[in-house]
Design a protein around this motif. Sequence first.
Motif, PDB file in Angstrom:
ATOM      1  N   GLY A 343       6.621  -4.507   0.939  1.00 42.45           N
ATOM      2  CA  GLY A 343       6.090  -3.689  -0.148  1.00 42.45           C
ATOM      3  C   GLY A 343       4.741  -3.170   0.283  1.00 42.45           C
ATOM      4  O   GLY A 343       4.266  -3.516   1.356  1.00 42.45           O
ATOM      5  N   ASN A 344       4.111  -2.312  -0.530  1.00 37.40           N
ATOM      6  CA  ASN A 344       2.734  -1.976  -0.175  1.00 37.40           C
ATOM      7  C   ASN A 344       1.930  -3.234  -0.476  1.00 37.40           C
ATOM      8  O   ASN A 344       2.137  -3.899  -1.462  1.00 37.40           O
ATOM      9  CB  ASN A 344       2.228  -0.765  -0.958  1.00 37.40           C
ATOM     10  CG  ASN A 344       2.085  -1.022  -2.445  1.00 37.40           C
ATOM     11  OD1 ASN A 344       3.032  -1.469  -3.068  1.00 37.40           O
ATOM     12  ND2 ASN A 344       0.939  -0.750  -2.997  1.00 37.40           N
ATOM     13  N   PHE A 345       1.030  -3.607   0.353  1.00 38.13           N
ATOM     14  CA  PHE A 345       0.160  -4.789   0.254  1.00 38.13           C
ATOM     15  C   PHE A 345       0.718  -6.019   0.986  1.00 38.13           C
ATOM     16  O   PHE A 345      -0.006  -6.670   1.679  1.00 38.13           O
ATOM     17  CB  PHE A 345      -0.144  -5.194  -1.195  1.00 38.13           C
ATOM     18  CG  PHE A 345      -1.272  -4.422  -1.808  1.00 38.13           C
ATOM     19  CD1 PHE A 345      -1.771  -3.292  -1.195  1.00 38.13           C
ATOM     20  CD2 PHE A 345      -1.836  -4.813  -2.996  1.00 38.13           C
ATOM     21  CE1 PHE A 345      -2.798  -2.560  -1.755  1.00 38.13           C
ATOM     22  CE2 PHE A 345      -2.879  -4.101  -3.567  1.00 38.13           C
ATOM     23  CZ  PHE A 345      -3.349  -2.980  -2.942  1.00 38.13           C
ATOM     24  N   GLY A 360       8.812  -3.943  -3.938  1.00 40.30           N
ATOM     25  CA  GLY A 360       8.948  -5.046  -2.991  1.00 40.30           C
ATOM     26  C   GLY A 360       8.030  -6.225  -3.253  1.00 40.30           C
ATOM     27  O   GLY A 360       7.755  -7.010  -2.343  1.00 40.30           O
ATOM     28  N   TRP A 361       7.554  -6.378  -4.486  1.00 40.31           N
ATOM     29  CA  TRP A 361       6.663  -7.506  -4.796  1.00 40.31           C
ATOM     30  C   TRP A 361       7.490  -8.621  -5.427  1.00 40.31           C
ATOM     31  O   TRP A 361       8.243  -8.380  -6.384  1.00 40.31           O
ATOM     32  CB  TRP A 361       5.544  -7.068  -5.750  1.00 40.31           C
ATOM     33  CG  TRP A 361       4.581  -6.088  -5.132  1.00 40.31           C
ATOM     34  CD1 TRP A 361       4.778  -5.349  -3.996  1.00 40.31           C
ATOM     35  CD2 TRP A 361       3.279  -5.738  -5.602  1.00 40.31           C
ATOM     36  NE1 TRP A 361       3.686  -4.566  -3.744  1.00 40.31           N
ATOM     37  CE2 TRP A 361       2.746  -4.775  -4.707  1.00 40.31           C
ATOM     38  CE3 TRP A 361       2.503  -6.137  -6.691  1.00 40.31           C
ATOM     39  CZ2 TRP A 361       1.487  -4.208  -4.876  1.00 40.31           C
ATOM     40  CZ3 TRP A 361       1.241  -5.570  -6.854  1.00 40.31           C
ATOM     41  CH2 TRP A 361       0.731  -4.629  -5.953  1.00 40.31           C
ATOM     42  N   ALA A 362       7.318  -9.850  -4.901  1.00 39.30           N
ATOM     43  CA  ALA A 362       8.096 -10.995  -5.379  1.00 39.30           C
ATOM     44  C   ALA A 362       7.670 -11.364  -6.799  1.00 39.30           C
ATOM     45  O   ALA A 362       6.490 -11.581  -7.060  1.00 39.30           O
ATOM     46  CB  ALA A 362       7.859 -12.187  -4.454  1.00 39.30           C
ATOM     47  N   THR A 433      -4.416  -8.212 -18.338  1.00 37.85           N
ATOM     48  CA  THR A 433      -3.257  -7.658 -17.631  1.00 37.85           C
ATOM     49  C   THR A 433      -3.696  -6.418 -16.868  1.00 37.85           C
ATOM     50  O   THR A 433      -4.594  -5.687 -17.302  1.00 37.85           O
ATOM     51  CB  THR A 433      -2.185  -7.239 -18.642  1.00 37.85           C
ATOM     52  OG1 THR A 433      -2.706  -6.165 -19.432  1.00 37.85           O
ATOM     53  CG2 THR A 433      -1.789  -8.388 -19.541  1.00 37.85           C
ATOM     54  N   TRP A 434      -3.040  -6.191 -15.721  1.00 37.55           N
ATOM     55  CA  TRP A 434      -3.468  -5.039 -14.924  1.00 37.55           C
ATOM     56  C   TRP A 434      -2.940  -3.730 -15.505  1.00 37.55           C
ATOM     57  O   TRP A 434      -1.773  -3.618 -15.869  1.00 37.55           O
ATOM     58  CB  TRP A 434      -3.016  -5.141 -13.465  1.00 37.55           C
ATOM     59  CG  TRP A 434      -3.466  -3.907 -12.720  1.00 37.55           C
ATOM     60  CD1 TRP A 434      -2.660  -2.934 -12.191  1.00 37.55           C
ATOM     61  CD2 TRP A 434      -4.819  -3.500 -12.476  1.00 37.55           C
ATOM     62  NE1 TRP A 434      -3.442  -1.951 -11.615  1.00 37.55           N
ATOM     63  CE2 TRP A 434      -4.778  -2.259 -11.788  1.00 37.55           C
ATOM     64  CE3 TRP A 434      -6.082  -4.044 -12.779  1.00 37.55           C
ATOM     65  CZ2 TRP A 434      -5.924  -1.568 -11.388  1.00 37.55           C
ATOM     66  CZ3 TRP A 434      -7.220  -3.361 -12.383  1.00 37.55           C
ATOM     67  CH2 TRP A 434      -7.132  -2.141 -11.691  1.00 37.55           C
ATOM     68  N   GLY A 435      -3.837  -2.760 -15.545  1.00 39.41           N
ATOM     69  CA  GLY A 435      -3.447  -1.422 -15.941  1.00 39.41           C
ATOM     70  C   GLY A 435      -2.917  -1.427 -17.369  1.00 39.41           C
ATOM     71  O   GLY A 435      -1.781  -1.043 -17.605  1.00 39.41           O
ATOM     72  N   VAL A 440      -3.725   5.303 -11.634  1.00 33.86           N
ATOM     73  CA  VAL A 440      -3.339   5.629 -10.255  1.00 33.86           C
ATOM     74  C   VAL A 440      -3.210   4.328  -9.465  1.00 33.86           C
ATOM     75  O   VAL A 440      -4.130   3.506  -9.465  1.00 33.86           O
ATOM     76  CB  VAL A 440      -4.422   6.526  -9.591  1.00 33.86           C
ATOM     77  CG1 VAL A 440      -4.088   6.781  -8.134  1.00 33.86           C
ATOM     78  CG2 VAL A 440      -4.592   7.823 -10.364  1.00 33.86           C
ATOM     79  N   SER A 441      -2.088   4.150  -8.796  1.00 34.19           N
ATOM     80  CA  SER A 441      -1.899   2.941  -7.996  1.00 34.19           C
ATOM     81  C   SER A 441      -2.894   2.924  -6.838  1.00 34.19           C
ATOM     82  O   SER A 441      -3.106   3.943  -6.164  1.00 34.19           O
ATOM     83  CB  SER A 441      -0.463   2.913  -7.459  1.00 34.19           C
ATOM     84  OG  SER A 441      -0.399   2.119  -6.294  1.00 34.19           O
ATOM     85  N   ALA A 442      -3.507   1.759  -6.602  1.00 33.14           N
ATOM     86  CA  ALA A 442      -4.468   1.656  -5.499  1.00 33.14           C
ATOM     87  C   ALA A 442      -3.735   1.741  -4.162  1.00 33.14           C
ATOM     88  O   ALA A 442      -4.175   2.408  -3.233  1.00 33.14           O
ATOM     89  CB  ALA A 442      -5.234   0.348  -5.587  1.00 33.14           C
TER      90      ALA A 442
HETATM   91  C1  BG6 Z   1      -5.014  -5.142  -6.972  1.00 28.14           C
HETATM   92  C2  BG6 Z   1      -6.181  -4.235  -7.142  1.00 28.14           C
HETATM   93  O1  BG6 Z   1      -4.878  -5.393  -5.645  1.00 28.14           O
HETATM   94  O2  BG6 Z   1      -3.739  -4.687  -7.268  1.00 28.14           O
HETATM   95  C3  BG6 Z   1      -5.939  -3.055  -8.065  1.00 28.14           C
HETATM   96  O3  BG6 Z   1      -7.326  -4.926  -7.547  1.00 28.14           O
HETATM   97  C4  BG6 Z   1      -4.545  -2.527  -7.847  1.00 28.14           C
HETATM   98  O4  BG6 Z   1      -6.939  -2.102  -7.850  1.00 28.14           O
HETATM   99  C5  BG6 Z   1      -3.546  -3.622  -8.175  1.00 28.14           C
HETATM  100  O5  BG6 Z   1      -4.266  -1.373  -8.568  1.00 28.14           O
HETATM  101  C6  BG6 Z   1      -2.087  -3.203  -8.106  1.00 28.14           C
HETATM  102  O6  BG6 Z   1      -1.816  -2.606  -6.892  1.00 28.14           O
HETATM  103  P1  BG6 Z   1      -1.147  -1.159  -6.813  1.00 28.14           P
HETATM  104  O7  BG6 Z   1      -1.072  -0.825  -5.385  1.00 28.14           O
HETATM  105  O8  BG6 Z   1       0.181  -1.293  -7.454  1.00 28.14           O
HETATM  106  O9  BG6 Z   1      -2.058  -0.260  -7.577  1.00 28.14           O
END
Ligand code: BG6
Length: 488
Positions: A343-345, A360-362, A433-435, A440-442
């Motif tokens: 996946g990305n990351f 692709g994130w578990a 919670t994120w977002g 915009v995805s990082a």
């Molecule tokens: C974290 C970052 O790694 O993951 C965020 O702190 C990021 O900035 C988040 O947006 C999710 O990752 P992505 O690539 O889906 O935006």
Amino acid sequence: MSFPSGFLWGGATAANQVEGGWNEGGRGPALTDVTTGGSVKEPRYETYIDKDGKPGKKLQKQPLPDGAHYAVLDGYHYPNHEAVDFYHHYKEDIALFAEMGFKTYRMSISWSRLYPKGIEKEPNKEGVEFYRNVFMELKKYNIEPLVTIWHFDTPLYLEEHEGGWLNRDLIEYYVRFATTCFTEYNGLVKYWLTFNEINNTVMFLDMFGNKATDEDYQNAYQILHHQFVASAKAVQIGHAINPDYMIGCMICGITRYPATCDPNDILANRYGWEKGIFYCGDVQAKGYYGTYAKRLWDEHNVHLNITEEDLVDLERGTVDMYTFSYYMSSLETTHEVKDKVSGNFVAGARNEYLTYSDWGWALDPKGLRYYLEVIYDRYELPLMVVENGLGAYDKVEEDGSIHDEYRIDYYRQHIIEMNKAIEHGVDLIGYTTWGCIDLVSAGTGEMRKRYGFIYVDMDDEGKGSMARSRKDSFYWYKKVIASNGADL
Ligand code: BG6
């Protein structure tokens, strides 16, 4: 289910991913402003003009060609320029957060909005006022801000002309910026985070099959050392300005498991925790490098420039709380990997007991409990989960509704596991919670990788009305907060 009273429920964003207004109000550019959109298959690029005046693009983290300078070029889409325009919509967005009952809102301050180049002696007043207005708006609804000082957005000038974080002078520039934040917003903000996902610099070095060189390691560890010192100095200054400030570290929390019971995998996994997770948390929470640090440096022939004064700063500038993001777990193995996930990351062996997101994130809620319990045992500091969420494709129905059951299910499972950790004695004080709003995805620069409870009408080409609407998860999360986590 019981969460402690006063538990900080909320959501999280970062300036460069929501704000937009990239060249408004005296703001200077950051690296994200010369970074194109990508996808899970196509990387993001940074654009430049070379020494002969020709336009070009390069992968992130690769050096600029000699004599080139970063530039915004025609023919590319730069999603962070406008993002979801929080800059002009913040009142509307905060009202929606308040409607969900948020107790806290995690956001970041764009460094180049306060210090356009990063080297100025005085901050940009318009930038200072923008965040003051945001904090006043939050106060109106009794929403406690949780503010990240650095969320991946060093001013472009510092990256391009000062050598970025490899240059020790960045410590001084950062400390000036952080001091401005602590002073200007004293009385409006109590919770601060010094660096977002500080551990990414080293943790992701060997990912994606690129074998990092010893020089890469040398630079990454030196960058981290500068950031540790900057963080420790900021913590001391913050406490001197207001002893009630709660200042935390922020770690990218990926729970690691050995892929087999081969002792080589068990050891590799242990060392992976040290390199990826504990290395940064130990310095920031305990105030010194762990005993294993020397082994990590020796593996790559790393020799760091660390002064006696630095060591004193690290010891005096330990954090008050440990915060982290949690999205996934990963597998560590010394064996050849046949079934790879990428996946990305994060890339690595597929865990057959888990399912994976479209990126692709578990998906591993139990991994969150595991992480919370390991980390609490290690530091015994208050913990906060400051990012957790599911990037997914959302479908807007004809009547405008969005039925994101998958997102509700994801959160439900993670909240259940957080609750178990609390029952087991972990001092968890908040969850953002994120977002909480689409952004915009990082990693990929996409809009279609949506995280929000609030949908934003904006696509990957920069087309859309920016109108906000409530997804099903919006109403669900409102209920969760109102019941303090009991009604899931
Ligand atoms: C974290 C970052 O790694 O993951 C965020 O702190 C990021 O900035 C988040 O947006 C999710 O990752 P992505 O690539 O889906 O935006």
